[in-house]
Motif scaffolding. Structure first.
Motif, mmCIF file in Angstrom:
data_model
loop_
_atom_site.group_PDB
_atom_site.id
_atom_site.type_symbol
_atom_site.label_atom_id
_atom_site.label_comp_id
_atom_site.label_asym_id
_atom_site.label_seq_id
_atom_site.Cartn_x
_atom_site.Cartn_y
_atom_site.Cartn_z
ATOM 1 N N UNK A 76 0.817 -1.318 0.091
ATOM 2 C CA UNK A 76 0.107 -0.021 0.077
ATOM 3 C C UNK A 76 0.928 1.077 0.033
ATOM 4 N N UNK A 77 0.871 1.996 -1.266
ATOM 5 C CA UNK A 77 1.903 2.867 -1.373
ATOM 6 C C UNK A 77 1.844 4.048 -0.316
ATOM 7 N N UNK A 78 0.779 4.400 -0.120
ATOM 8 C CA UNK A 78 0.834 5.755 0.839
ATOM 9 C C UNK A 78 0.784 5.382 2.570
ATOM 10 N N UNK A 79 0.495 4.037 2.561
ATOM 11 C CA UNK A 79 0.666 3.495 4.058
ATOM 12 C C UNK A 79 2.199 3.588 4.586
ATOM 13 N N UNK A 80 2.469 3.832 5.557
ATOM 14 C CA UNK A 80 3.992 3.435 6.252
ATOM 15 C C UNK A 80 3.734 1.807 6.460
ATOM 16 N N UNK A 81 5.122 1.549 6.647
ATOM 17 C CA UNK A 81 5.341 0.000 6.921
ATOM 18 C C UNK A 81 4.771 -0.175 8.261
ATOM 19 N N UNK A 82 4.772 0.559 9.330
ATOM 20 C CA UNK A 82 4.329 0.363 10.353
ATOM 21 C C UNK A 82 2.683 0.157 10.464
ATOM 22 N N UNK A 83 2.111 1.198 9.729
ATOM 23 C CA UNK A 83 0.540 1.023 9.516
ATOM 24 C C UNK A 83 0.097 -0.158 8.792
ATOM 25 N N UNK A 84 1.212 -0.565 7.587
ATOM 26 C CA UNK A 84 0.474 -1.819 6.802
ATOM 27 C C UNK A 84 0.752 -3.013 7.942
ATOM 28 N N UNK A 85 1.771 -3.252 8.784
ATOM 29 C CA UNK A 85 1.887 -4.437 9.754
ATOM 30 C C UNK A 85 0.678 -4.088 10.803
ATOM 31 N N UNK A 86 0.423 -2.988 11.102
ATOM 32 C CA UNK A 86 -0.764 -2.755 12.134
ATOM 33 C C UNK A 86 -2.006 -3.264 11.745
ATOM 34 N N UNK A 87 -2.312 -2.722 10.477
ATOM 35 C CA UNK A 87 -3.732 -3.094 9.586
ATOM 36 C C UNK A 87 -3.720 -4.526 9.461
ATOM 37 N N UNK A 88 -2.719 -4.938 9.080
ATOM 38 C CA UNK A 88 -2.765 -6.575 8.882
ATOM 39 C C UNK A 88 -2.828 -7.443 10.103
ATOM 40 N N UNK A 89 -2.119 -6.963 11.077
ATOM 41 C CA UNK A 89 -2.221 -7.704 12.338
ATOM 42 C C UNK A 89 -3.852 -7.768 12.972
ATOM 43 N N UNK A 90 -4.392 -6.630 12.640
ATOM 44 C CA UNK A 90 -5.832 -6.564 13.214
ATOM 45 C C UNK A 90 -6.580 -7.365 12.200
ATOM 46 N N UNK A 91 -6.378 -7.593 10.969
ATOM 47 C CA UNK A 91 -6.946 -8.440 10.128
ATOM 48 C C UNK A 91 -6.928 -9.949 10.481
#
Lengths: 385, 357
Positions: free
Chosen positions: B109-124
């Motif tokens: 996800x190009x506009x998300x940060x690495x931390x946000x990507x991990x956080x979002x996926x973790x919650x999924x």
């Protein structure tokens, strides 16, 4: 770094699925974050604000010019309905752009499959994306609010009308966003998804008109009717006697029954009802028309665009007899509880909105099916990831 | 960036041992077609827990399709799959909770940060907010992405995106890891890191299935190699046993003349290799024969500098497969890369739609 790496109990439900609240919140947050970080959303919002401003200014100015000095009441309703019409029109143009790339864009970017292998279900994913695109589209409605309120204030219009209007435009944006989201899940290519959504919007806003016009001749039917007898002498227009429309109406019907050709639009008016403009126009309450001349209660102001649309479509619900004098040899009697009076009051927007929601729901179900994994069938020429 | 310093820093990888060991991956005669293209037509595979299994095959042989079937994205037309004790068709949610998938495409996800990507996926994956936050920080640290963790993912280099992808795949601490070309686009240092990371995770009891074109790299870490060709398993090689390593060995000596003379004296067939002609290669049948030969040469006074297998066992097996392919391969197979597989295997851009630089 000291870290606790033991697996812990998680928020996963026993059956292994995510709760709807968690899943939707997560999808919406992710989607909105990405939208808020793209410049195009702000550019579109700014353009929108300027354009709606120009339309408001233009309709106020043109009303003032047309009305000249005979301005007995404010331009409220006229300007209000013009602004309302444009907000809806531009909203229909913006909503597909907000929604139609949401799933196909992820598919192209390779991120869709990554979410598909998580515990989020296809329904949660698609619903979350729909809600996010709806929220983004509602931003445009919020940006138009100053002008809508201005138009209301200019004419001292009713607050319920304002509330209902804003709600109905919001609902229409939601319907279009649902169409766009569903199409983006069904169609593989992003560009095609956007085009297909615009075509669907065109189908509802123009196709319904064309469909109604083309099918109208097919509804031709005949109604037996005979001749109306009018008063022998026209009543004198007397300043002192009150104007009585009844004096101009036929007295009785006479002669043999002759079939009269007439359109029976009861079977086709639903097409027009599905038009977004009709839905909004018909849902907005129409207060008693204020007299054009405050001193003369028998004058009335011209209808605005939305009121005319609503009145027109409601008229089409009438049985064909209503358009034929002396149908079945009977006079149309205002005192009787004839269908004419009923149909004028029967709103068409619930039917129209129902049709729109049914189409959107069907597409949504199809789109959800496309996101189900493991997938048995894939569209031609696509890779899962 | 060397392996040694990294390992010293982080101690153990943040992937704990599984609480209760579950079976790895079992694939039984799986078939899958896309229209008229038969991508998989009978793949058998067993990837045991606690080991790294290499999936080897030419372009278009069905490696990625098999990965997608295992990741619960594609339904097989026939055959059965069991991952960590569950069938992805019947219990996709169970499989997904226990499986980490790193696709061959870089889904970022190009506009998300690495931390946000991990956080979002973790919650999924149903992890709660606090747990996701600490786990993301820990993985970012582990993959040395902490300095770029709060920048949009689009500014990450390909290698960094690849490492982020790996961090995302193991975020929910899966029992089974499916890695599709994890090393493509990585620089040598990152490749060594990846290899060591995977070895550590396998040692912790994970089941790891890796597909790659870089055979030498797989050779160094894989315990088992499964060769697939034209959508079917054609060979399974156990790489953990060192015993039977025959093949061609490369010998380099200080004085080429003495080496040649010694080899001729013992009637050993050889051919000269290398630009400076101070190296030769010989064919042996087993590792013990190779050891004997080395002893003989040293005993004869040849000053041997190096004595190494000329090709990796994986490479040898792959090339042997390739030589047999025209005769054994199904005549009907007409995949886009069918003709290309005959040349020496080397990592390279995949045909269509890949984001390789």
């Amino acid at each position: 770094m000291a870290m606790d790496t033991k697996p812990q109990e998680s928020a996963v439900r026993p059956e292994g699925r995510l709760g709807w609240g968690t899943a939707l919140g997560n999808v919406i947050q992710m989607e909105l974050r990405q939208r808020l970080r793209t410049r195009s959303w702000y550019v579109m919002l700014a353009v929108w604000f300027v354009v709606i401003g120009l339309v408001t200014w233009g309709s106020v100015a043109s009303y003032n010019t047309l009305a000249g000095d005979d301005l007995f009441f404010g331009p409220g309703r006229f300007v209000f309905e013009a602004v309302v019409g444009f907000v809806l029109f531009f909203g229909l143009l913006v909503a597909p752009a907000m929604s139609a790339s949401t799933v196909s864009g992820d598919r192209a970017g390779g991120t869709l499959a990554i979410v598909q292998v998580t515990l989020a279900t296809p329904g949660q994913l698609l619903t979350g994306k729909w809600l996010a695109s709806w929220i983004a589209a509602l931003g445009f409605l919020v940006a138009a609010l100053p002008y809508i309120v201005l138009a209301v204030v200019l004419g001292g219009l009713d607050v319920p009308g304002l509330v209902v209007f804003v709600l109905m435009v919001a609902v229409e944006l939601g319907v279009i966003c649902a169409l766009g989201t569903a199409v983006s899940a069904i169609v593989t290519r992003t560009l095609f998804a956007v085009v297909a959504t615009y075509l669907l919007v065109a189908l509802f806003s123009l196709g319904t008109l064309i469909g109604f016009a083309l099918t109208a001749p097919l509804t031709m039917t005949t109604v037996p009717a005979n001749q109306a007898v009018y008063p022998d002498e026209q009543p004198l227009v007397d300043e002192e006697t009150e104007y009585d429309a009844a004096q101009w109406e036929p007295l009785r019907c006479t002669g043999p029954m002759v079939p009269q050709e007439v359109l029976d639009t009861r079977s086709t008016y639903w097409m027009l009802a599905a038009n977004p403009f009709v839905v909004v126009a018909d849902a907005v309450p129409h207060p008693e028309k204020p007299p054009y001349d405050p001193d003369d209660p028998d004058t009335w102001a011209p209808d605005g665009i939305m009121t005319s649309i609503s009145t027109g479509v409601r008229y089409l619900q009438q049985p064909p007899e209503a358009n034929v004098e002396c149908a079945h040899g009977q006079l149309i009697d205002d005192d009787d509880d004839l269908p004419e009076e009923d149909s004028q009051d029967t709103p068409v927007w619930p039917l129209g909105l129902g049709i729109q929601i049914a189409v959107a729901a069907a597409l949504f179900a199809w789109g959800r099916q496309r996101l189900v994994a493991p997938a048995a069938r894939l569209p031609r020429g696509t890779r899962v990831a | 960036m060397t392996t040694a310093t990294r390992t010293d820093d982080s101690g153990e990888p943040p992937v704990p041992a599984a609480p209760d060991p579950v079976p790895g991956i079992t694939v039984d005669s799986v078939a899958r077609s896309f229209g008229s293209v038969r991508a998989l037509q009978g793949v058998d595979l067993t990837a045991p827990a606690g080991a790294i299994t290499a999936l080897v095959g030419p372009n278009g042989s069905g490696k990625t399709t098999l990965m997608l079937v295992l990741a619960s994205l594609l339904k097989p037309d026939a055959g059965s799959v069991m991952i960590a004790g569950a069938d992805p068709v019947v219990h996709p949610a169970v499989v997904r909770r226990n499986t980490g998938w790193m696709p061959d495409t870089l889904g970022v996800w190009e506009s998300l940060t690495a931390r946000e990507i991990l956080a979002t996926m973790g919650r999924f994956y149903g992890m709660d907010r606090d747990r996701v936050r600490s786990r993301a920080a820990e993985l970012l640290e582990w993959q040395e992405l902490s300095t770029v963790a709060d920048q949009p993912a689009r500014v990450l280099s390909r290698g960094q995106q690849q490492r982020l992808s790996l961090a995302r795949a193991i975020l929910h601490d899966p029992q089974v890891l499916l890695l599709d070309e994890p090393a493509s686009g990585l620089d040598p240092g990152s490749r060594i890191r990846l290899r060591d990371d995977l070895k550590q995770m396998a040692a912790a009891g994970k089941t790891i299935l890796v597909s790659s074109h870089v055979l030498s790299e797989l050779d160094e870490m894989a315990d088992l190699a499964v060769f697939i060709q034209a959508g079917a398993t054609v060979r399974v090689e156990d790489l953990s046993q060192e015993g039977a390593a025959g093949g061609r060995y490369l010998i380099t000596a200080l004085e080429a003349g003495a080496l040649h003379a010694a080899l001729e004296h013992y009637s050993i067939a050889y051919r000269t290799e290398g630009k400076r002609r101070d190296s030769v290669s010989v064919e042996v049948d087993s590792a013990s024969e190779a050891a004997d030969m080395l002893a003989t040469l040293v005993g004869a006074g040849v000053r041997v500098l190096s004595f190494t297998p000329g090709t990796s066992r994986l490479e040898a097996a792959y090339l042997e497969l390739d030589r047999r392919r025209p005769a054994e391969g199904p005549a009907s197979f007409s995949g886009p890369d069918a003709g290309r597989a005959g040349t020496a295997p080397r990592p390279g851009p995949r045909p269509a739609g890949r984001g390789t630089e």
